[in-house]
Design a protein around this motif. Structure first.
Motif, PDB file in Angstrom:
ATOM      1  N   UNK A 162       0.831  -1.209   0.000  1.00 37.71           N
ATOM      2  CA  UNK A 162       0.000   0.000   0.000  1.00 37.71           C
ATOM      3  C   UNK A 162       0.863   1.256   0.000  1.00 37.71           C
ATOM      4  N   UNK A 163       1.957   1.234   0.764  1.00 40.18           N
ATOM      5  CA  UNK A 163       2.862   2.380   0.797  1.00 40.18           C
ATOM      6  C   UNK A 163       3.528   2.584  -0.559  1.00 40.18           C
ATOM      7  N   UNK A 184      -2.648  14.697 -17.979  1.00 48.79           N
ATOM      8  CA  UNK A 184      -2.207  13.752 -16.957  1.00 48.79           C
ATOM      9  C   UNK A 184      -2.741  14.142 -15.589  1.00 48.79           C
ATOM     10  N   UNK A 185      -2.646  15.432 -15.272  1.00 48.56           N
ATOM     11  CA  UNK A 185      -3.134  15.893 -13.974  1.00 48.56           C
ATOM     12  C   UNK A 185      -4.625  15.619 -13.812  1.00 48.56           C
ATOM     13  N   UNK A 186      -5.383  15.887 -14.854  1.00 48.04           N
ATOM     14  CA  UNK A 186      -6.831  15.663 -14.791  1.00 48.04           C
ATOM     15  C   UNK A 186      -7.142  14.188 -14.579  1.00 48.04           C
ATOM     16  N   UNK A 187      -6.446  13.321 -15.328  1.00 53.43           N
ATOM     17  CA  UNK A 187      -6.695  11.882 -15.224  1.00 53.43           C
ATOM     18  C   UNK A 187      -6.293  11.341 -13.861  1.00 53.43           C
ATOM     19  N   UNK A 188      -5.146  11.772 -13.359  1.00 50.16           N
ATOM     20  CA  UNK A 188      -4.656  11.278 -12.074  1.00 50.16           C
ATOM     21  C   UNK A 188      -5.521  11.775 -10.920  1.00 50.16           C
ATOM     22  N   UNK A 189      -5.930  13.018 -10.992  1.00 52.38           N
ATOM     23  CA  UNK A 189      -6.794  13.547  -9.932  1.00 52.38           C
ATOM     24  C   UNK A 189      -8.170  12.892  -9.963  1.00 52.38           C
ATOM     25  N   UNK A 190      -8.576  12.465 -11.154  1.00 51.48           N
ATOM     26  CA  UNK A 190      -9.883  11.810 -11.281  1.00 51.48           C
ATOM     27  C   UNK A 190      -9.891  10.449 -10.590  1.00 51.48           C
ATOM     28  N   UNK A 191      -8.787   9.698 -10.719  1.00 51.69           N
ATOM     29  CA  UNK A 191      -8.772   8.381 -10.056  1.00 51.69           C
ATOM     30  C   UNK A 191      -8.492   8.519  -8.562  1.00 51.69           C
ATOM     31  N   UNK A 192      -7.827   9.619  -8.181  1.00 50.31           N
ATOM     32  CA  UNK A 192      -7.537   9.833  -6.768  1.00 50.31           C
ATOM     33  C   UNK A 192      -6.465   8.895  -6.260  1.00 50.31           C
ATOM     34  N   UNK A 193      -6.006   9.108  -5.031  1.00 46.83           N
ATOM     35  CA  UNK A 193      -4.941   8.266  -4.472  1.00 46.83           C
ATOM     36  C   UNK A 193      -5.453   6.869  -4.147  1.00 46.83           C
ATOM     37  N   UNK A 194      -4.545   5.883  -4.075  1.00 44.13           N
ATOM     38  CA  UNK A 194      -4.954   4.521  -3.711  1.00 44.13           C
ATOM     39  C   UNK A 194      -5.385   4.461  -2.249  1.00 44.13           C
ATOM     40  N   UNK A 195      -6.113   3.382  -1.876  1.00 42.35           N
ATOM     41  CA  UNK A 195      -6.367   2.168  -2.686  1.00 42.35           C
ATOM     42  C   UNK A 195      -7.397   2.409  -3.774  1.00 42.35           C
ATOM     43  N   UNK A 196      -7.147   1.761  -4.940  1.00 43.93           N
ATOM     44  CA  UNK A 196      -8.082   1.878  -6.033  1.00 43.93           C
ATOM     45  C   UNK A 196      -8.101   0.572  -6.828  1.00 43.93           C
ATOM     46  N   UNK A 197      -9.089   0.391  -7.715  1.00 45.58           N
ATOM     47  CA  UNK A 197      -9.223  -0.864  -8.459  1.00 45.58           C
ATOM     48  C   UNK A 197      -8.146  -1.016  -9.527  1.00 45.58           C
ATOM     49  N   UNK A 198      -8.114  -2.200 -10.139  1.00 44.84           N
ATOM     50  CA  UNK A 198      -7.095  -2.504 -11.135  1.00 44.84           C
ATOM     51  C   UNK A 198      -7.123  -1.514 -12.294  1.00 44.84           C
ATOM     52  N   UNK A 199      -8.311  -1.064 -12.689  1.00 44.12           N
ATOM     53  CA  UNK A 199      -8.399  -0.118 -13.804  1.00 44.12           C
ATOM     54  C   UNK A 199      -7.638   1.168 -13.500  1.00 44.12           C
ATOM     55  N   UNK A 200      -7.664   1.602 -12.251  1.00 42.41           N
ATOM     56  CA  UNK A 200      -6.936   2.815 -11.865  1.00 42.41           C
ATOM     57  C   UNK A 200      -5.436   2.562 -11.803  1.00 42.41           C
TER      58      UNK A 200
END
Length: 335
Positions: A162-163, A184-200
């Motif tokens: 996780x770290x 890139x910024x828009x896409x990364x901010x959209x998924x947000x920080x982990x934990x997230x699913x495999x698609x992210x």
């Protein structure tokens, strides 16, 4: 379930006169591991050499093409075992139960593989090399079966998964901000920080590759031989299963794998340990590997840095990596 593809072939080791090298091994096929047929390739110039099992990353990303293209020289000094894990590469088939895609099942599969390899080469122990996800699997196995592991090698070694994911996301965000890449910024901010699913995970890793230049024409050109080379073990048609298997396995296992924390689960190992670290690895940032290295107790441990490498030192600096493996293992165990 859908049938397995043919295992392909593999060329024997030959002398200058064209004869097969005595005591060499070049075998490929499907082996029954954990009750499921899985693809295994074994190659070595001399069966007296120590067996070395590669544990690929992902989970679900077969690295046989890369290893055979960039690291085949290791076959002169080891009996090298390439394994497409359950659900990956040539071991993928549609209809595989998601319920079987667990860390515990992979440990059982690996135990069956180690038994098979030891019986084939007449040894009681193997050397394990785990890369990324494979480094989690390798450490967990070495902890559970220390009597079967002569030495453990970890590349892009994960400690606290996780770290590592959080640090990787921070790297991607910082790189996007530094370059001023708004997409890139828009896409990364959209998924947000982990934990997230495999698609992210796929999205974050892809943006990191673009921002790092790993998808530049020169970087992709370097991989052309590994992807499209004429080795008999694989064909371009296998790339379809490579992609399908990677997506299936990541979707099935990423949540469990990303929750693993070796700092608490495996604070000590009972065999020599060597970690290979790419200084430019932004998928498993070096600081997270060093944190586990510092916390780990082992009879001996080494941390080797690769200044010009990212996540895959065996691809970025193959000659240096191969020599490091030969030298470190040679100093630790006898043939």
């Amino acid at each position: 379930m859908s049938p397995m593809r043919g295992p392909g072939g593999t060329r024997p080791f030959r002398t200058a006169a064209g004869d097969v090298v005595p005591e060499s091994v070049a075998e490929v096929g499907y082996c029954r591991l954990g009750g499921v047929d899985q693809w295994v390739l074994i190659r070595g110039r001399n069966l007296a050499n120590p067996p070395l099992i590669h544990l690929h990353g992902g989970p679900g990303f077969s690295e046989t093409r890369l290893l055979r293209h960039f690291n085949a020289d290791l076959e002169d000094r080891f009996t090298v075992v390439y394994w497409d894990q359950r659900g990956a590469g040539k071991s993928f088939r549609r209809g595989m139960p998601r319920s079987s895609m667990t860390v515990e099942q992979f440990l059982t599969d690996l135990d069956d593989l180690v038994d098979m390899v030891c019986a084939r080469v007449g040894r009681e122990q193997v050397v394990l090399h785990g890369h990324s996800w494979g480094s989690l699997l390798g450490v967990l196995y070495a902890d559970r079966h220390p009597e079967r592991v002569a030495a453990y090698l970890g590349t892009a070694q994960i400690g606290d998964a996780a770290a590592a994911e959080s640090a990787s996301y921070a790297c991607a965000l910082a790189a996007a901000e530094h370059s001023g890449n708004r997409r890139a910024l828009k896409a990364l901010r959209a998924i947000g920080p982990p934990p997230y699913p495999a698609s992210s995970v796929f999205s974050e890793r892809t943006w990191l590759q673009r921002l790092d230049g790993q998808l530049s024409p020169s970087a992709l050109w370097k991989l052309r031989g590994a992807v499209f080379g004429g080795r008999p073990e694989s064909s371009p048609l296998d790339l379809i299963n490579q992609i399908r298997g990677f997506r299936f396995t990541m979707d099935a296992m990423s949540r469990e794998a990303s929750a693993l924390n070796l700092l608490s689960a495996v604070p000590a190992l009972r065999m020599p340990v060597v970690f290979f670290v790419g200084c430019r690895d932004h998928w498993v940032p070096p600081a997270t590997t060093v944190a586990y290295y510092d916390a780990l107790t082992a009879p001996s441990k080494q941390l080797l840095w690769f200044d010009d490498s990212g996540h895959e030192p065996f691809v970025d600096e193959p000659a240096t990596f191969n020599r490091a493996v030969v030298d470190t293992v040679g100093a630790l165990i006898t043939p």
